[in-house]
Design a protein around this motif. Structure first.
Motif, PDB file in Angstrom:
ATOM      1  N   GLU A  85      11.002   2.398  -1.877  1.00 14.41           N
ATOM      2  CA  GLU A  85      11.024   2.941  -0.532  1.00 14.41           C
ATOM      3  C   GLU A  85      12.456   3.072  -0.014  1.00 14.41           C
ATOM      4  O   GLU A  85      12.804   4.040   0.669  1.00 14.41           O
ATOM      5  CB  GLU A  85      10.184   2.064   0.394  1.00 14.41           C
ATOM      6  N   LYS A 124       2.255   4.827   1.211  1.00 14.88           N
ATOM      7  CA  LYS A 124       2.350   5.432   2.537  1.00 14.88           C
ATOM      8  C   LYS A 124       3.275   6.636   2.470  1.00 14.88           C
ATOM      9  O   LYS A 124       4.006   6.835   1.475  1.00 14.88           O
ATOM     10  CB  LYS A 124       2.885   4.411   3.545  1.00 14.88           C
ATOM     11  N   ALA A 125       3.249   7.439   3.518  1.00 14.08           N
ATOM     12  CA  ALA A 125       4.200   8.541   3.611  1.00 14.08           C
ATOM     13  C   ALA A 125       5.600   7.968   3.751  1.00 14.08           C
ATOM     14  O   ALA A 125       5.821   7.016   4.500  1.00 14.08           O
ATOM     15  CB  ALA A 125       3.863   9.429   4.803  1.00 14.08           C
ATOM     16  N   PHE A 172      -3.379   9.522  -1.062  1.00 12.11           N
ATOM     17  CA  PHE A 172      -3.032   8.272  -1.712  1.00 12.11           C
ATOM     18  C   PHE A 172      -3.980   7.972  -2.869  1.00 12.11           C
ATOM     19  O   PHE A 172      -5.188   8.207  -2.774  1.00 12.11           O
ATOM     20  CB  PHE A 172      -3.053   7.121  -0.705  1.00 12.11           C
ATOM     21  N   GLU A 185       2.718  14.629   4.035  1.00 11.08           N
ATOM     22  CA  GLU A 185       1.376  14.133   4.331  1.00 11.08           C
ATOM     23  C   GLU A 185       0.617  13.979   3.018  1.00 11.08           C
ATOM     24  O   GLU A 185      -0.319  14.711   2.721  1.00 11.08           O
ATOM     25  CB  GLU A 185       0.632  15.080   5.269  1.00 11.08           C
ATOM     26  N   ASP A 236       0.844  -1.190   0.000  1.00  7.69           N
ATOM     27  CA  ASP A 236       0.000   0.000   0.000  1.00  7.69           C
ATOM     28  C   ASP A 236       0.884   1.246   0.000  1.00  7.69           C
ATOM     29  O   ASP A 236       1.970   1.249   0.609  1.00  7.69           O
ATOM     30  CB  ASP A 236      -0.896   0.026   1.235  1.00  7.69           C
TER      31      ASP A 236
END
Length: 436
Positions: free
Chosen positions: A383, A145-146, A155, A152, A143
């Motif tokens: 990420e 995400k920040a 999505f 902030e 998923d």
């Protein structure tokens, strides 16, 4: 010299504006400008043999133009279309056939290249949530995400996203209208089906996002919020921040980012961020040396290694060769700043970068922006790259703050994030979590 139409409007400026507006009227005008007259673009048609195309939707590099150094050159015009499955429950075999026939129609209409059309169809975690089965770990999905303590983002939760790319704005517009069902043919080839028969297309931003990359385009479209009025972006710059990206040695290979096993072997994952750019300080408070230091590394700035947009660097940004990755701690201490490329170059596996950047600038919402699109074997690889970009470890130095003197973070603001699975071509039509 910039090509102009008979009204004196620069052709590339008009085409970019038409892509941003969209719709049948914009397409008609764009077709008239790009595909009529003495300098009309001849758009090559595609193939009737789907097996002649690459297994992976993301396999673009072999079909792109290259620059004088051998770097792959991104298509100039881009369009991201969010889609929502219009049916109830899970898709049927008839709906899958409709989607596949529509996509194959596009592949017959346009050559798989930057001169024709390159495209991908990706599916979000929200799409796969409708099934009882879960995606296997080998799919590499997660998923959104920040990814930093100071963002902030909203999505993306649409079921799917289509990325259309071409050197010709009329091509991405024509493909869009053909997929929606607003046209019965594309490039003179009949569309045997339409995605509009299966998906709903949101019309407005963020459901429809546009952009561009290439020398001259940022300079012609800098009259937006986020760029100072009294600044002239270099005509040679392919992006708003004045420097090129996508050096061959700083990109993963397509083989490296391809999922190696499991039901989606041959596919990859895609991350899409929408980033707002605020470049007033970038262009008015910083001098050239400061910007080179923050984009690349302080050593490049001190030694004057970057000329213009950086084309002189060849196939590599040069930060690894200059030892900038290893010297980042010393640079933070001695120069009071560290570079963006210097940080992200540390995110590697067996010497290879983890992602392929396919990002492009945008003036959506009349503000300077960047749609950062990357493909990688797993979302975890993206990420990891973003974590390196944050430079959090270097905030131990008093001059380095989380967003100040820390690469380009001071000038970029993440507004949206979305993660998608790009199945191999054989499973790109409304896939199940474990397609057979």
């Amino acid at each position: 010299m910039t090509a102009r139409d008979n009204r004196g409007i620069p052709r590339r400026e008009f085409v970019k504006s038409a892509v941003a507006i969209g719709g049948t009227a914009a397409l008609a005008a764009c077709l008239d400008r790009e595909r009529s007259g003495d300098d009309a673009a001849a758009i090559p048609t595609g193939t009737d043999d789907p097996t002649s195309l690459p297994r992976g939707q993301h396999s673009w590099n072999e079909f792109l133009a290259t620059d004088a150094h051998g770097n792959d050159v991104a298509p100039r015009h881009h369009l991201l279309l969010s889609l929502d499955y219009a049916g109830d429950g899970t898709p049927s075999s008839d709906e899958r056939e409709t989607v596949e026939v529509a996509l194959q129609s596009l592949e017959r209409a346009f050559e798989w290249s930057n001169e024709g059309l390159l495209f991908t169809v990706g599916y979000s975690p929200a799409y796969f949530a409708r099934f009882d089965d879960e995606l296997p770990d080998s799919a590499g999905m997660a998923d959104p995400k920040a990814l930093s303590p100071f963002e902030e983002p909203e999505f993306d939760t649409n079921d799917a996203v289509v990325h259309l790319a071409s050197d010709h704005g009329s091509v991405v517009l024509e493909a869009e209208e053909a997929l929606k069902g607003s046209r019965d043919e594309a490039n003179g080839v009949e569309m045997d089906a339409h995605l509009g028969d299966v998906f709903d297309f949101p019309d407005d931003f963020p459901g429809r996002r546009t952009g561009f990359v290439g020398a001259g385009l940022p300079a012609e479209h800098q009259d937006v919020a986020g760029i100072p009025d009294d600044v002239d972006i270099d005509e040679e710059s392919p992006l708003f921040m004045g420097f090129k990206s996508g050096f061959k040695k700083n990109q993963a290979s397509e083989d490296f980012v391809t999922i190696p096993d499991g039901p989606f072997a041959g596919g990859t994952t895609q991350h899409v961020s929408r980033i707002r750019l605020r470049l007033d300080d970038w262009y008015t408070e910083n001098d050239r040396e400061e910007n080179v230091a923050k984009m690349f590394c302080p050593a490049h700035a001190k030694e004057g290694k970057v000329e213009g947009a950086g084309d002189n660097l060849g196939t590599s940004s040069g930060v690894e060769e200059a030892g900038c990755v290893e010297s980042i701690d010393d640079d933070a201490r001695n120069y009071g700043k560290i570079g963006h490329t210097q940080k992200t170059a540390a995110a590697r596996e067996d010497g290879s970068p983890l992602i392929i950047r396919r990002d492009f600038d945008s003036t959506d919402k009349d503000e300077a922006g960047l749609h950062f699109l990357a493909v990688q074997r797993s979302i975890a690889d993206f990420e990891k790259t973003r974590e390196a970009m944050n430079g959090t470890d270097q905030t131990k130095h008093p001059t380095i703050r989380q967003r100040v003197n820390n690469g380009i973070l001071e000038y970029t603001f993440v507004k949206r994030r979305g993660n998608f699975l790009l199945p191999p071509r054989a499973h790109r039509a409304l896939p199940e979590p474990n397609p057979q």
